[in-house]
Design an enzyme around this catalytic site. Structure first.
Site, mmCIF file in Angstrom:
data_model
loop_
_atom_site.group_PDB
_atom_site.id
_atom_site.type_symbol
_atom_site.label_atom_id
_atom_site.label_comp_id
_atom_site.label_asym_id
_atom_site.label_seq_id
_atom_site.Cartn_x
_atom_site.Cartn_y
_atom_site.Cartn_z
ATOM 1 N N GLY A 277 1.388 -2.644 1.527
ATOM 2 C CA GLY A 277 0.257 -1.515 1.131
ATOM 3 C C GLY A 277 0.090 -0.915 -0.161
ATOM 4 O O GLY A 277 0.072 -1.446 -1.226
ATOM 5 N N SER A 278 0.066 0.610 -0.272
ATOM 6 C CA SER A 278 -0.091 1.133 -1.523
ATOM 7 C C SER A 278 0.863 0.929 -2.729
ATOM 8 O O SER A 278 0.621 1.461 -3.968
ATOM 9 C CB SER A 278 -0.493 2.544 -1.318
ATOM 10 O OG SER A 278 -1.295 2.949 -0.340
#
Length: 571
Positions: A277-278
């Protein structure tokens, strides 16, 4: 009148046949008896052979272990040792005393082994021999011997002992039945450890048991609190690539490896790959800065609405600011839309070059054999470039992400990771992936994420922590499981002069009442890192100082300020 007298009739031919049948039956019976006897002898011989081979194998294993060198941590604390131990066993069929009474006395002496009922079952088994305790101390042997039961027997054997129990189990590994390394560093160092000439010189790993214990404790606590199905953690020296701590949960006890299942034996840090993810967003921003795509902090990217690319829509979390964001704000608010726009300008070729420089296209660069291969996109469409920029559509191991963060903050040099202690001045040369200037800018922005963004719960007072959260839906065959996510916080400290990367990851955490139902990394993985740094920072030689910090004065004026904005729940 004539009287007829019945006389016996003799059938000479039938009598002869009957004798032949009897003789044949006797012959067959004798043959069957001989075959049965031969079978019995064969079984007896086979059992004897197995006994001899078993004894030989046991002796060979004992001999193999006997000369095996020790493994210690970076400070000399024992992690794996070869010891002379006692075994306690019983011949159930030769038992003289009352099994119930003997079981009660054994349970009192060995409560960690089993209760009275367990010992009673061992004493009454329909077998000729069974073990009751291995790696027994001489004192315990003396106490059991005092029971006075002749069927209880004792023997000395050389064994491999892991005195720290489950600690660093995946880094250490375990031995096979023939006394050779089966996994972990036991396998990597098998030839070296088995060399009798070097047995007096223990091998020092990069692991620090004090740091390892703290990370295991904090990660295990979070795993239980958030009912996660697994967890992984790493503490990495940014200058040398040394793995100071490596945690994979659930874990196993190498002293009793037979009780572990496949999930316990799997090293989630080096074998399991995840879409993280981020946590990829700082890598994308660094790539943009390094390639001159963005040369000014004043440059902003449109995040006022979702980004439509063909049939795909990229959107931000609810509550994120719907406005134009600069680079620092993109990271502080963790905007998928702004990151995708930045990646679109960087382009697929330059994004791939950066990912390859960081080793995302190959297995983790570490001594362990237990390594997973990353999932690399087969085709880099425009949307692929955009989504991989925020950690979707590409999967790597937690260790690879930790090594990438080390390069982001250490001046721009990626180094292979190692589980062996590195002597001063002997770190691997590595390769440059970004310039020192880009690395300096990344340190500022990572610190701002913790000061003002989603990483605030990962801060540790006085240690100047910088890092990035990442929450991604768990990838499954054919798509994503929206009920599960992978929550990660990758951080480094102190950001004014980085020394260590600390990463924590939870697989499928659940929201709690205390988190308001949130199950994102800001609420579960970030606090693990903050608490770990608070516990081990001073141990690692970083003295906390609340009066110093990294200088972010040239970035702060470019940030949009809104006191009501609380970006601590996002990804």
């Amino acid at each position: 009148m004539t009287t007829l007298v019945a006389r016996p009739v003799t059938y000479r031919g039938n009598a002869k046949a009957r004798h032949q049948l009897v003789a044949t039956a006797h012959t067959r019976l004798m043959m069957m008896m001989l075959m049965f006897a031969a079978g019995v002898l064969l079984v007896i011989g086979r059992l004897a052979m197995l006994a001899v081979l078993s004894g030989s194998e046991a002796e060979a294993r004992s001999a193999a272990i006997a000369g095996r060198g020790d493994i210690v941590d970076r400070n000399g604390a024992p992690l794996a040792r070869t010891i002379d131990a006692w075994t306690i066993a019983v011949h159930p069929k030769k038992l003289i005393g009352d099994p119930a009474e003997i079981a009660a006395r054994l349970a009192a002496l060995m409560p960690d082994r089993g209760d009275q009922a367990w010992f009673y079952r061992q004493l009454t088994k329909d077998v000729s021999f069974t073990y009751l305790q291995r790696r027994a101390s001489p004192a315990l042997v003396e106490q059991v011997n005092a029971i006075g039961e002749p069927a209880l027997v004792f023997a000395r054997e050389t064994q491999r002992l892991y005195p720290q129990g489950t600690m660093a189990a995946h880094a250490l590994g375990f031995l096979s039945t023939d006394g050779h390394g089966m996994s972990g560093m036991e396998r990597v160092l098998d030839e070296r450890l088995a060399n009798a000439a070097a047995a007096g010189h223990p091998v020092a790993l990069s692991i620090d048991t004090r740091v390892q214990a703290a990370l295991e404790s904090e990660l295990g606590r979070a795993m239980q609190t958030f009912s996660a199905r697994g967890g992984g953690g790493v503490v990495l020296d940014v200058a040398t690539g040394e793995v100071v701590a490596m945690v994979s949960l659930p874990t196993f006890n190498p002293n009793r490896v037979g009780m572990a299942g496949s999930e316990e034996l799997r090293n989630i840090v080096t074998q399991s790959v995840f879409e993280l993810g981020s946590t990829f967003k700082p890598i994308t921003v660094a790539t943009a800065i390094e390639n001159g795509v963005v040369t000014s902090q004043a440059r902003r990217f449109d995040a006022t609405h979702p980004l439509q690319v063909g049939r795909f829509t990229i959107h931000d979390e609810r509550g994120d600011p719907k406005r134009w964001l600069n680079m620092a704000e993109t990271l502080i608010y963790s905007s998928n839309v702004a990151t995708a726009r930045i990646a679109d300008e960087v382009g697929p070729e330059r994004m791939q070059v950066m990912f390859r420089k960081l080793g995302f296209d190959t297995k983790p660069d570490i001594e362990l054999r237990e390594k997973g291969r990353p999932l690399w996109p087969t085709y880099w469409a425009r949307t692929t470039t955009m989504t991989t920029a925020y950690g979707h559509g590409i999967a790597v191991t937690p260790l690879q992400l930790a090594a990438a963060y080390a390069a982001l903050v250490n001046g721009g040099v990626w180094r292979p990771t190692t589980l062996l202690k590195v002597e001063p001045g002997h770190a691997a040369a590595g390769r440059r992936v970004i310039s020192e200037a880009t690395s300096a800018r990344m340190r500022q922005m990572l610190r701002l994420i913790v000061m003002r963004g989603t990483g605030r719960k990962g801060d540790a007072p006085g240690y100047r922590v910088g890092g990035k959260t990442g929450t991604a839906e768990a990838a499954v065959a054919g798509g994503y499981d929206r009920s599960r996510n992978v929550a990660t916080f990758a951080a480094a400290f102190p950001m004014d002069a980085p020394r260590y990367v600390v990463l924590a990851m939870l697989d499928s955490p659940q929201g709690t009442k205390e988190t308001g139902g949130w199950k994102t990394a800001a609420w579960n993985a970030a606090p693990v890192v903050g608490r770990t740094i608070s516990r081990v920072g001073a141990i690692l030689g970083v003295i906390p100082d609340t009066n110093r910090d990294i200088d972010v004065s040239d970035i702060v004026p470019t940030l949009w300020e809104d006191p009501s904005r609380q970006p601590a729940t996002g990804n």
